[in-house]
Design a protein around this motif. Structure first.
Motif, PDB file in Angstrom:
ATOM      1  N   LEU A 234       0.862  -1.177   0.000  1.00 49.52           N
ATOM      2  CA  LEU A 234       0.000   0.000   0.000  1.00 49.52           C
ATOM      3  C   LEU A 234       0.902   1.231   0.000  1.00 49.52           C
ATOM      4  N   PRO A 235       0.504   2.313  -0.658  1.00 49.40           N
ATOM      5  CA  PRO A 235       1.370   3.502  -0.748  1.00 49.40           C
ATOM      6  C   PRO A 235       1.871   3.996   0.609  1.00 49.40           C
ATOM      7  N   GLN A 236       1.027   3.952   1.641  1.00 51.98           N
ATOM      8  CA  GLN A 236       1.447   4.451   2.949  1.00 51.98           C
ATOM      9  C   GLN A 236       2.468   3.524   3.618  1.00 51.98           C
ATOM     10  N   MET A 237       2.592   2.294   3.139  1.00 47.18           N
ATOM     11  CA  MET A 237       3.552   1.348   3.710  1.00 47.18           C
ATOM     12  C   MET A 237       4.899   1.361   2.984  1.00 47.18           C
ATOM     13  N   ALA A 238       4.952   1.929   1.784  1.00 47.80           N
ATOM     14  CA  ALA A 238       6.179   1.914   0.980  1.00 47.80           C
ATOM     15  C   ALA A 238       7.402   2.498   1.691  1.00 47.80           C
ATOM     16  N   PRO A 239       7.267   3.573   2.472  1.00 39.78           N
ATOM     17  CA  PRO A 239       8.463   4.079   3.168  1.00 39.78           C
ATOM     18  C   PRO A 239       8.879   3.237   4.375  1.00 39.78           C
ATOM     19  N   LEU A 240       8.016   2.320   4.800  1.00 44.75           N
ATOM     20  CA  LEU A 240       8.271   1.548   6.013  1.00 44.75           C
ATOM     21  C   LEU A 240       8.676   0.101   5.757  1.00 44.75           C
ATOM     22  N   ARG A 241       8.386  -0.403   4.561  1.00 44.95           N
ATOM     23  CA  ARG A 241       8.586  -1.822   4.267  1.00 44.95           C
ATOM     24  C   ARG A 241       9.465  -2.017   3.042  1.00 44.95           C
ATOM     25  N   CYS A 242      10.173  -3.142   3.011  1.00 41.34           N
ATOM     26  CA  CYS A 242      11.016  -3.503   1.874  1.00 41.34           C
ATOM     27  C   CYS A 242      10.134  -3.774   0.662  1.00 41.34           C
ATOM     28  N   GLY A 243      10.505  -3.241  -0.482  1.00 45.94           N
ATOM     29  CA  GLY A 243       9.746  -3.452  -1.714  1.00 45.94           C
ATOM     30  C   GLY A 243       9.888  -4.855  -2.271  1.00 45.94           C
ATOM     31  N   GLY A 244      10.792  -5.656  -1.726  1.00 49.87           N
ATOM     32  CA  GLY A 244      10.971  -7.021  -2.192  1.00 49.87           C
ATOM     33  C   GLY A 244      10.308  -8.046  -1.299  1.00 49.87           C
ATOM     34  N   CYS A 245      10.651  -8.035  -0.007  1.00 49.52           N
ATOM     35  CA  CYS A 245      10.140  -9.061   0.921  1.00 49.52           C
ATOM     36  C   CYS A 245       9.090  -8.523   1.882  1.00 49.52           C
ATOM     37  N   PHE A 246       8.845  -7.215   1.868  1.00 50.22           N
ATOM     38  CA  PHE A 246       7.854  -6.543   2.709  1.00 50.22           C
ATOM     39  C   PHE A 246       8.219  -6.513   4.192  1.00 50.22           C
ATOM     40  N   ALA A 247       9.456  -6.865   4.524  1.00 46.60           N
ATOM     41  CA  ALA A 247       9.905  -6.795   5.922  1.00 46.60           C
ATOM     42  C   ALA A 247       9.981  -5.330   6.356  1.00 46.60           C
ATOM     43  N   ARG A 248       9.815  -5.088   7.646  1.00 50.60           N
ATOM     44  CA  ARG A 248       9.952  -3.735   8.181  1.00 50.60           C
ATOM     45  C   ARG A 248      11.393  -3.284   7.958  1.00 50.60           C
ATOM     46  N   LEU A 249      11.574  -2.078   7.461  1.00 51.46           N
ATOM     47  CA  LEU A 249      12.914  -1.571   7.151  1.00 51.46           C
ATOM     48  C   LEU A 249      13.631  -1.086   8.401  1.00 51.46           C
ATOM     49  N   SER A 250      14.805  -1.646   8.645  1.00 48.91           N
ATOM     50  CA  SER A 250      15.669  -1.103   9.699  1.00 48.91           C
ATOM     51  C   SER A 250      16.785  -0.301   9.034  1.00 48.91           C
ATOM     52  N   THR A 251      17.199  -0.748   7.848  1.00 48.17           N
ATOM     53  CA  THR A 251      18.121   0.025   7.005  1.00 48.17           C
ATOM     54  C   THR A 251      17.447   0.158   5.646  1.00 48.17           C
ATOM     55  N   ARG A 252      17.791   1.203   4.930  1.00 49.87           N
ATOM     56  CA  ARG A 252      17.147   1.452   3.634  1.00 49.87           C
ATOM     57  C   ARG A 252      18.174   1.422   2.515  1.00 49.87           C
ATOM     58  N   LYS A 253      17.886   0.629   1.481  1.00 53.73           N
ATOM     59  CA  LYS A 253      18.711   0.582   0.278  1.00 53.73           C
ATOM     60  C   LYS A 253      17.813   1.042  -0.860  1.00 53.73           C
ATOM     61  N   LYS A 254      18.075   2.245  -1.398  1.00 56.87           N
ATOM     62  CA  LYS A 254      17.260   2.798  -2.486  1.00 56.87           C
ATOM     63  C   LYS A 254      17.653   2.194  -3.815  1.00 56.87           C
ATOM     64  N   CYS A 255      16.673   2.002  -4.683  1.00 57.90           N
ATOM     65  CA  CYS A 255      16.958   1.581  -6.057  1.00 57.90           C
ATOM     66  C   CYS A 255      17.794   2.679  -6.702  1.00 57.90           C
ATOM     67  N   SER A 256      18.921   2.300  -7.284  1.00 58.63           N
ATOM     68  CA  SER A 256      19.811   3.303  -7.866  1.00 58.63           C
ATOM     69  C   SER A 256      19.252   3.882  -9.158  1.00 58.63           C
ATOM     70  N   ALA A 257      18.282   3.215  -9.771  1.00 59.47           N
ATOM     71  CA  ALA A 257      17.703   3.724 -11.019  1.00 59.47           C
ATOM     72  C   ALA A 257      16.545   4.690 -10.766  1.00 59.47           C
ATOM     73  N   CYS A 258      15.525   4.245 -10.018  1.00 66.99           N
ATOM     74  CA  CYS A 258      14.343   5.102  -9.839  1.00 66.99           C
ATOM     75  C   CYS A 258      14.399   5.957  -8.577  1.00 66.99           C
ATOM     76  N   LYS A 259      15.240   5.597  -7.628  1.00 65.23           N
ATOM     77  CA  LYS A 259      15.397   6.326  -6.370  1.00 65.23           C
ATOM     78  C   LYS A 259      14.126   6.336  -5.510  1.00 65.23           C
ATOM     79  N   ARG A 260      13.134   5.518  -5.876  1.00 65.56           N
ATOM     80  CA  ARG A 260      11.883   5.487  -5.112  1.00 65.56           C
ATOM     81  C   ARG A 260      11.709   4.193  -4.337  1.00 65.56           C
ATOM     82  N   ALA A 261      11.997   3.066  -4.979  1.00 68.24           N
ATOM     83  CA  ALA A 261      11.808   1.769  -4.323  1.00 68.24           C
ATOM     84  C   ALA A 261      12.861   1.592  -3.233  1.00 68.24           C
TER      85      ALA A 261
END
Length: 91
Positions: free
Chosen positions: A43-70
């Motif tokens: 869900l859009p409101q969960m995207a900043p909080l969860r991994c875009g691959g496995c949906f785990a809660r993010l403790s560290t964030r790795k941004k997609c180097s291409a789109c910078k959004r995921a």
């Protein structure tokens, strides 16, 4: 290991559409069908909080180097998501 069982036959019903029809009775609590999801999306409101691959809660964030959004929890998850289809969504 033994080969996986054949998928159950599906039928078409005039009011229900495609469906499975049991060939035997099942006991309460018995697993009848198990399948992987066809698609999963945060869900859009969960995207900043969860991994875009496995949906785990993010403790560290790795941004997609291409789109910078995921966002991904680690590089391995980012690579797996890329292979699984993020490359087709990523501008």
């Amino acid at each position: 290991p033994p080969p996986p069982p054949a998928p159950p036959p599906h039928h078409s019903h005039s009011s229900r559409g495609r469906c499975l029809v049991a060939a035997r009775a099942f006991s309460a609590g018995e697993l009848v069908l198990s399948s992987l999801p066809y698609a999963a999306v945060l869900l859009p409101q969960m995207a900043p909080l969860r991994c875009g691959g496995c949906f785990a809660r993010l403790s560290t964030r790795k941004k997609c180097s291409a789109c910078k959004r995921a966002l991904f929890c680690n590089e391995a998850c980012q690579r797996a998501a890329w292979r699984a289809g993020h490359r087709r969504e990523c501008p």
